[in-house]
Design a protein around this motif. Structure first.
Motif, PDB file in Angstrom:
ATOM      1  N   PRO A 108      93.550  -3.684  31.134  1.00  0.00           N
ATOM      2  CA  PRO A 108      93.379  -4.728  32.368  1.00  0.00           C
ATOM      3  C   PRO A 108      92.202  -5.027  33.446  1.00  0.00           C
ATOM      4  N   LYS A 109      92.088  -3.846  34.155  1.00  0.00           N
ATOM      5  CA  LYS A 109      91.679  -4.330  34.790  1.00  0.00           C
ATOM      6  C   LYS A 109      90.474  -5.064  35.037  1.00  0.00           C
ATOM      7  N   PRO A 110      90.535  -5.992  36.154  1.00  0.00           N
ATOM      8  CA  PRO A 110      88.679  -6.790  36.710  1.00  0.00           C
ATOM      9  C   PRO A 110      88.184  -6.605  36.345  1.00  0.00           C
ATOM     10  N   VAL A 111      86.692  -7.185  35.851  1.00  0.00           N
ATOM     11  CA  VAL A 111      85.800  -6.328  35.806  1.00  0.00           C
ATOM     12  C   VAL A 111      84.375  -7.523  36.582  1.00  0.00           C
ATOM     13  N   ASP A 112      84.091  -7.079  37.778  1.00  0.00           N
ATOM     14  CA  ASP A 112      82.797  -8.126  38.877  1.00  0.00           C
ATOM     15  C   ASP A 112      81.937  -8.349  37.436  1.00  0.00           C
ATOM     16  N   ASP A 113      81.106  -9.027  38.123  1.00  0.00           N
ATOM     17  CA  ASP A 113      79.826  -9.833  37.732  1.00  0.00           C
ATOM     18  C   ASP A 113      78.685  -8.918  37.149  1.00  0.00           C
ATOM     19  N   ALA A 114      78.850  -7.254  37.579  1.00  0.00           N
ATOM     20  CA  ALA A 114      78.139  -6.072  36.871  1.00  0.00           C
ATOM     21  C   ALA A 114      78.667  -5.101  36.090  1.00  0.00           C
TER      22      ALA A 114
END
Length: 119
Positions: A108-114
């Motif tokens: 569930p951790k948010p993912v950044d653009d990369a």
């Protein structure tokens, strides 16, 4: 704290006032006393520091799925002490259970653009 000239005794109210003044000065200058940590607590702080590390989510999950029992994902996230613990206890099944928990934490951790997450 003023001492009386005729007596060598200090009243309780003067001691309380001096104690309060000292506490105010410590707070004002940031000189609060810190409790000394025990050896076990200091070792755990050293080996299991909770500094967040940026890792690629896909690589982390793949390492966790295929090498989680051996702590591969822990070595990838630069948590070497925990990786060694996973290796030491891989034959007991504890590391498999912990890697399942690690998957449930990472999903569930948010993912950044990369495609990176903070672990």
């Amino acid at each position: 704290m003023a001492m009386k000239d005729t007596e060598n005794k200090v009243s309780v109210s003067e001691l309380i006032a001096a104690e309060a003044e000292l506490a105010d000065l410590k707070e004002q200058y940031g000189l609060q006393e810190q409790k000394k940590k025990g050896i076990f607590s200091r070792l755990m702080d050293f080996f299991c520091s909770r500094q967040e590390v940026t890792v690629n989510r896909k690589k982390y999950l793949m390492l966790n799925i295929f090498l989680g029992w051996a702590g591969g994902h822990r070595f990838y996230s630069k948590r070497y002490f925990l990786g060694i613990l996973y290796l030491l206890f891989c034959w007991t099944g504890i590391s498999v259970a912990m890697s399942i928990i690690d998957i449930l934490v990472a999903l569930p951790k948010p993912v950044d653009d990369a495609g990176n997450i903070q672990i």
